[in-house]
Design an enzyme around this catalytic site. Sequence first.
Site, PDB file in Angstrom:
ATOM      1  CG  HIS A 144      -0.456   0.253   2.524  1.00 19.36           C
ATOM      2  ND1 HIS A 144      -0.171  -0.745   3.430  1.00 19.36           N
ATOM      3  CD2 HIS A 144      -0.148   1.407   3.166  1.00 19.36           C
ATOM      4  CE1 HIS A 144       0.277  -0.227   4.550  1.00 19.36           C
ATOM      5  NE2 HIS A 144       0.301   1.091   4.420  1.00 19.36           N
ATOM      6  CG  ASP A 159       0.437  -4.130   2.847  1.00 18.66           C
ATOM      7  OD1 ASP A 159       0.943  -3.645   1.821  1.00 18.66           O
ATOM      8  OD2 ASP A 159      -0.291  -3.471   3.612  1.00 18.66           O
ATOM      9  CB  SER A 194       2.692   1.874   6.415  1.00 23.41           C
ATOM     10  OG  SER A 194       1.433   1.889   7.025  1.00 23.41           O
TER      11      SER A 194
END
Length: 732
Positions: free
Chosen positions: A88, A224, A655
């Site tokens: 992402h 991810d 992240s």
Amino acid sequence: MRQLLGKYLLLPVLFFTHLSAHATEGMWLPQLLNRLNEKEMKGMGMKISAADIYSLNKGSLKDAIVSFGGFCTGEIISSQGLLLTNHHCGYDAIQKHSSLQDNYLDNGFWARNKQEELPNPGLTATFIVRIEDITQQALQGVTGSLNERERQSAIDKNLNTIRTNAKKESYQDLVIKPFFDGNQYFLFVTETYKDVRLVGAPPSSIGKFGADTDNWVWPRHTGDFSIFRIYAGKDNLPAEFSKDNVPLKPKHFLPISLDGIASNDFTMVFGFPGRTNEYLPSEAMKLTVEGQDPARVQMRDAALKVIDGFMRKDEQIKIQYAAKYASTANAWKKWIGEMQGVRQTGGIQRKLQQEARFRQLVQANPVYRATYGGLLDSLNNLYKEGAPATIARDYYTELLRSTELLGFANGLISLLQETRLKGEENYAQLRQQFLDKVKPQYQNYNNNVDREVAVALLDIYFKEVPSNKIGGEAYQIWMETNKDGRTTANKMYDQSALTSYDKLEAFLNKPFKSVSEEVWKDPATRLMIGLRNGYIDFINKPYDALQPEINRLQRQYMQAQMDVMKDKRFYPDANSTLRITYGKVNGYNPRDAVTYDISTTLDGVMEKYKPGDYEFDVPEKLRDLYAKKDYGQYGANGKMPVCFIASNHTTGGNSGSPALDAYGNLIGLNFDRTWEGTMSDINYDATICRNIMVDIRYVLFIVDKFAGAKHLIEELKLVHPKKGSVPLKKAS
């Protein structure tokens, strides 16, 4: 207060001496670990030293960590500058390279060699070279007699001097950030590489598996990750993109452990957490979870429903809106979890209890009573007074964020204002700059989608925001269109010159005077002018009027908490600077009769599998590997590990951060938090706050067995620390 403040500034490290060590909570500055955290970390199981994490004299873990694009974290995993981050985080870059013919979002992308790696203009990777405490220099001459404007002016002058005198190389930059609400300052010397190329990404059915349904929740089964490579000039220094650039040779890269995780294993997460507010007063927390969050969720919920409906029916719209939808949904769901988490853990009540204890301690000490008496009540009252403007501000921000036509109109109005300020002779240049900025935005814009979003959000905005905060101009237009979002939107989208780039370009290709007159006739810009004027006069001015005093009292309250509550743990709030957090792999009990284990496997992916579903489809190749149990060296006990959780304190910006074992080896990739714990930005609770990581063995399995990119595996340094191999070696 002046006497205490003077003492405080002379010894800025005293901020940290108030900290009582407590596992799992906190986001720590890496250069202070040897003084503050090393003993505790080793007691929890860490096998390396603080100098292995942060050092100026040798390659250390910090030299493998980058700020990826300024919005995520990435880590270097090979001696050739290979960079790992979340899918992402790389999503926008992947989308920009995608088309109906080469749909890398759906099909994935894998460069077979360095020549096939794809450049990404504007994407950067920033290393931290060193960190310095500059508190005394930054606050020199700053006294309690200065108002907020004078105080900031004095600090800015000091910071300019610091920047001028700071030692750095010509290719390096300086970043200075305040800590503890402006009571302390640190300087960061950085190196930013501007040639970052896409190397590999799994299809979204792996990298985004579970999509919005599973976002922020556990158990999770998302691969991810995405892979990039940093390129440098032939001197290994930062350089603009060039075909002559070569892969970066890092000071350190992360070895990768194949030994996996077990319950109670020590873990660290190293990265650039964005923003936390752990030390707000109770009224600020109430405003967040009872006012702002509901407003923002209401607006985004309406926008997401519209966009989702279009994306499910049209493949082109799905590609255009994929990144926008994901960005909008991410915060939307986080805010929902934040509200629920604070309620579930009694966060506001706990904050009130802390404040009651603070008041007792203040009243019991004559010095504190004279210095801090009434401070907390004054601060809470300001947050209550500013609540209506703050909530209206969020409604306005969300309206412009999600209704792109109004965003274009707002930009056009700013263009005209800037031209008036700088002179009409600059109009041609400013016009072209504006057109260059919005052109790529129109490439991912659909008039029909935006019209329906406008219908929904205009109805909410004019219903929820009091008319005295909307202003007469905008409300007059609302009445002219029967107080109806559909009527208002139809008029705008049928008649506005801003509904396509070509129409906008033609509209602006006129003399400045003509454009200035015609904006009043265009229904989109006319409404935006009214909304903007109302916002400035009735929302932003009241908000800005209170903010300096809120900032002043919040800074004083931060100092007061640390002075008065000496047995309480204090650590600096996140502010997008390099931090390390540590904890252990462990599960949790979110509610009655529910217990969550520490990890998930590929079995769970198949249990969720829904053929053809955009969230839970599974590629045929992955299904075949699962059926054959063809996991290579990455499986464990006949299973393929996918994700795991631990008690590291993380937030947005983390992240892509590496999850590290006790030796500093890479064991996973941080990408999320559990939904029950998303309130950790304002209300950390160790009982339910967990971070979610994709197991590095699943990453390697996808790269190797699924994608067949064995040349990337060959770049890596794979280790077995639990079996006695030597970890943590300096990159060669």
